[in-house]
Motif scaffolding. Structure first.
Motif, PDB file in Angstrom:
ATOM      1  N   GLY A 322       0.811  -1.210   0.000  1.00  0.00           N
ATOM      2  CA  GLY A 322       0.000   0.000   0.000  1.00  0.00           C
ATOM      3  C   GLY A 322       0.846   1.262   0.000  1.00  0.00           C
ATOM      4  N   VAL A 323       1.957   1.240   0.730  1.00  0.00           N
ATOM      5  CA  VAL A 323       2.869   2.384   0.739  1.00  0.00           C
ATOM      6  C   VAL A 323       3.465   2.602  -0.655  1.00  0.00           C
ATOM      7  CG1 VAL A 323       5.107   3.201   1.591  1.00  0.00           C
ATOM      8  CG2 VAL A 323       3.420   2.258   3.188  1.00  0.00           C
ATOM      9  N   ALA A 324       3.917   1.516  -1.285  1.00  0.00           N
ATOM     10  CA  ALA A 324       4.485   1.629  -2.623  1.00  0.00           C
ATOM     11  C   ALA A 324       3.461   2.167  -3.614  1.00  0.00           C
ATOM     12  CB  ALA A 324       4.998   0.259  -3.089  1.00  0.00           C
ATOM     13  N   ARG A 325       2.234   1.712  -3.496  1.00  0.00           N
ATOM     14  CA  ARG A 325       1.157   2.191  -4.373  1.00  0.00           C
ATOM     15  C   ARG A 325       0.889   3.681  -4.144  1.00  0.00           C
ATOM     16  NH1 ARG A 325      -1.597  -1.889  -3.545  1.00  0.00           N
ATOM     17  NH2 ARG A 325      -2.793  -1.143  -1.761  1.00  0.00           N
ATOM     18  N   ALA A 326       0.892   4.093  -2.873  1.00  0.00           N
ATOM     19  CA  ALA A 326       0.654   5.501  -2.554  1.00  0.00           C
ATOM     20  C   ALA A 326       1.764   6.391  -3.117  1.00  0.00           C
ATOM     21  CB  ALA A 326       0.550   5.676  -1.041  1.00  0.00           C
ATOM     22  N   LEU A 327       3.000   5.931  -3.023  1.00  0.00           N
ATOM     23  CA  LEU A 327       4.111   6.694  -3.579  1.00  0.00           C
ATOM     24  C   LEU A 327       4.023   6.790  -5.096  1.00  0.00           C
ATOM     25  CD1 LEU A 327       7.077   5.272  -1.456  1.00  0.00           C
ATOM     26  CD2 LEU A 327       6.135   7.578  -1.322  1.00  0.00           C
ATOM     27  N   ARG A 328       3.640   5.690  -5.702  1.00  0.00           N
ATOM     28  CA  ARG A 328       3.616   5.625  -7.168  1.00  0.00           C
ATOM     29  C   ARG A 328       2.415   6.353  -7.765  1.00  0.00           C
ATOM     30  NH1 ARG A 328       3.211   0.435  -7.543  1.00  0.00           N
ATOM     31  NH2 ARG A 328       0.948   0.475  -7.883  1.00  0.00           N
ATOM     32  N   ASP A 329       1.244   6.139  -7.162  1.00  0.00           N
ATOM     33  CA  ASP A 329      -0.003   6.608  -7.778  1.00  0.00           C
ATOM     34  C   ASP A 329      -0.680   7.744  -7.029  1.00  0.00           C
ATOM     35  OD1 ASP A 329       0.400   4.515  -9.583  1.00  0.00           O
ATOM     36  OD2 ASP A 329      -0.847   3.125  -8.434  1.00  0.00           O
ATOM     37  N   GLY A 330      -0.164   8.088  -5.858  1.00  0.00           N
ATOM     38  CA  GLY A 330      -0.803   9.149  -5.096  1.00  0.00           C
ATOM     39  C   GLY A 330      -2.052   8.722  -4.358  1.00  0.00           C
ATOM     40  N   THR A 331      -2.268   7.421  -4.206  1.00  0.00           N
ATOM     41  CA  THR A 331      -3.424   6.938  -3.452  1.00  0.00           C
ATOM     42  C   THR A 331      -3.194   7.152  -1.962  1.00  0.00           C
ATOM     43  OG1 THR A 331      -2.432   4.730  -3.436  1.00  0.00           O
ATOM     44  CG2 THR A 331      -4.013   5.203  -5.188  1.00  0.00           C
ATOM     45  N   PRO A 332      -4.248   7.113  -1.143  1.00  0.00           N
ATOM     46  CA  PRO A 332      -4.056   7.315   0.295  1.00  0.00           C
ATOM     47  C   PRO A 332      -3.162   6.232   0.887  1.00  0.00           C
ATOM     48  CG  PRO A 332      -6.376   7.552  -0.296  1.00  0.00           C
ATOM     49  CD  PRO A 332      -5.675   7.010  -1.506  1.00  0.00           C
ATOM     50  N   PRO A 333      -2.371   6.569   1.900  1.00  0.00           N
ATOM     51  CA  PRO A 333      -1.520   5.558   2.536  1.00  0.00           C
ATOM     52  C   PRO A 333      -2.367   4.550   3.304  1.00  0.00           C
ATOM     53  CG  PRO A 333      -1.451   7.589   3.783  1.00  0.00           C
ATOM     54  CD  PRO A 333      -2.221   7.893   2.524  1.00  0.00           C
ATOM     55  N   PRO A 334      -1.820   3.374   3.597  1.00  0.00           N
ATOM     56  CA  PRO A 334      -2.616   2.338   4.277  1.00  0.00           C
ATOM     57  C   PRO A 334      -3.030   2.722   5.685  1.00  0.00           C
ATOM     58  CG  PRO A 334      -0.313   1.667   4.040  1.00  0.00           C
ATOM     59  CD  PRO A 334      -0.485   2.896   3.216  1.00  0.00           C
ATOM     60  N   VAL A 335      -2.260   3.559   6.355  1.00  0.00           N
ATOM     61  CA  VAL A 335      -2.611   4.096   7.674  1.00  0.00           C
ATOM     62  C   VAL A 335      -2.208   5.562   7.666  1.00  0.00           C
ATOM     63  CG1 VAL A 335      -2.285   3.928  10.177  1.00  0.00           C
ATOM     64  CG2 VAL A 335      -2.100   1.863   8.761  1.00  0.00           C
ATOM     65  N   THR A 336      -3.100   6.439   8.091  1.00  0.00           N
ATOM     66  CA  THR A 336      -2.785   7.862   8.067  1.00  0.00           C
ATOM     67  C   THR A 336      -2.333   8.350   9.439  1.00  0.00           C
ATOM     68  OG1 THR A 336      -4.984   8.683   8.683  1.00  0.00           O
ATOM     69  CG2 THR A 336      -4.613   8.159   6.343  1.00  0.00           C
ATOM     70  N   ALA A 337      -1.634   9.474   9.440  1.00  0.00           N
ATOM     71  CA  ALA A 337      -1.209  10.086  10.693  1.00  0.00           C
ATOM     72  C   ALA A 337      -2.403  10.563  11.504  1.00  0.00           C
ATOM     73  CB  ALA A 337      -0.257  11.244  10.410  1.00  0.00           C
ATOM     74  N   HIS A 338      -3.473  10.953  10.832  1.00  0.00           N
ATOM     75  CA  HIS A 338      -4.675  11.388  11.560  1.00  0.00           C
ATOM     76  C   HIS A 338      -5.320  10.213  12.298  1.00  0.00           C
ATOM     77  CE1 HIS A 338      -4.689  15.521  10.153  1.00  0.00           C
ATOM     78  NE2 HIS A 338      -4.460  15.080   8.922  1.00  0.00           N
TER      79      HIS A 338
END
Length: 366
Positions: A322-338
């Motif tokens: 999920g992290v790799a996908r978020a970096l590549r595609d701009g999708t939300p991270p698997p767990v957010t800081a909020h």
């Protein structure tokens, strides 16, 4: 980060338990990531990392990373808790996306400040809450979503151990700056799981004790959460439990679910087994039928009540995918800081509740 197929280069800060057992193996098992640098000044840990990852380079302090930030794509922080905020802040200011091991910070305010900095810089910031990908949690989430328990009324979650002797080190330190103790360690997991399953907390009550001779931080803690949804969560984290209870006991209007034992992935990682290898293909995170939980009503599972429910395989690799996908595609991270900040709201309220002997309303815990 352009989606060209070139693996994204990861720097891992810290190579203790979290870095060596969890982060490094999971990063290296992710197709779009490569472990580029390990930050540790410990020669034994450097040798340990080099033995498994021969091409990895080393830095003795995080400051060396900022000097070549343009050669990195992600910083993962698995160093002691008190360093999480300063290192994450420095990484974000250097223009680097960040993953922080839990807890992201010692306070919800610090977590939200990091989230604001990441948003201001347009950078990914995620928190390693791997227990969202435990087999028992995935199974329970499936049962809840499918309505198989009816309306859930009470959620009991236990992360218990029998460790009557202390090990020492910062995790058992009573110094507040260290952010040690089980409330912020295992408590980060059980609270996060409860919030993911049943929504925001409205009221928190806690009991927290130091049981073992020589211990300085809490080693036996209970947290009760009343969720805004009406569900009540009873959460136990302990190093002093001579008889371990069920990992989950969940009671609904139609049925209950009881599950013993821990997800096998941590033990497998500790033993050197790795996901995404020919040996683990098709069986990573899978546990034997003898360990499946049971669902039923009106009878104890200990006497054969109900019927077994096949456990969904655990899937720690999903986090870094999920992290790799978020970096590549701009999708939300698997767990957010909020999300991590919301869990810290509960942990801070629990600390106050235990100290003062009162129930604390979320939003009024300062």
């Amino acid at each position: 980060m352009t989606g060209t197929g070139t693996p994204q280069r990861v720097a891992l800060v810290g190579y203790g338990l979290a870095g060596s057992v969890f982060h490094a193996p999971l990063i290296s098992a992710t197709e779009d990531l490569v472990l580029d640098t390990v930050v540790t000044s410990n020669p034994e840990r450097q040798a340990q990392a080099r033995a498994e990852f021969p091409d990895v380079r080393f830095a003795v302090s995080p400051d060396e990373l900022w000097e070549r930030a343009d050669k990195l794509d992600l910083v993962v922080i698995a160093s002691p808790n008190k360093t999480h905020v300063p290192i994450a802040t420095a990484a974000l200011k250097a223009g680097l996306p960040v993953v922080v091991d839990k807890p992201i910070a010692g306070t919800a305010a610090e977590a939200r400040a990091l989230a604001a900095l990441a948003e201001e810089r347009g950078l990914l910031l995620s928190v390693f809450q791997n227990r969202r990908w435990d087999n028992d949690f995935l199974t329970l989430a499936r049962l809840v979503a499918g309505g198989e328990l009816g309306d859930v009324q009470r959620f009991e979650s236990r992360f218990e151990r029998w460790r009557p002797q202390t090990k020492g080190g910062w995790r058992e330190s009573g110094v507040p700056e260290e952010i040690g103790g089980l409330l912020f360690d295992l408590g980060s997991h059980v609270v996060d799981q409860a919030l993911v399953l049943f929504g925001p907390a409205a009221l928190v009550y806690a009991e927290s004790d130091v049981r073992r001779p020589g211990a300085a931080a809490d080693d036996d803690t209970f947290i009760a959460i009343t969720h805004t949804s009406g569900v009540r969560s009873h959460l136990y984290v302990s190093a002093t439990t001579a008889q371990l209870g069920p990992r989950f006991r969940v009671l609904g209007s139609e049925a209950g679910y009881v599950k013993y034992g821990l997800d096998p992935q941590e033990a497998d990682l500790r033993d050197g087994r790795r996901p995404n290898t020919p040996e683990s293909a098709g069986n990573w995170g899978v546990e034997p039928e003898s360990l499946w939980g049971r669902i039923g009503a009106g009878e104890s599972p200990a006497t054969g009540g109900g019927h077994p429910v096949e456990s969904t395989p655990g899937d720690y690799p999903a986090f870094y995918a999920g992290v790799a996908r978020a970096l590549r595609d701009g999708t939300p991270p698997p767990v957010t800081a909020h999300e991590a900040a919301a869990a810290l709201d509960v942990l801070e309220a629990a600390r106050r509740s235990a100290r003062e002997g009162v129930a604390v309303t979320i939003g009024a815990s300062s």
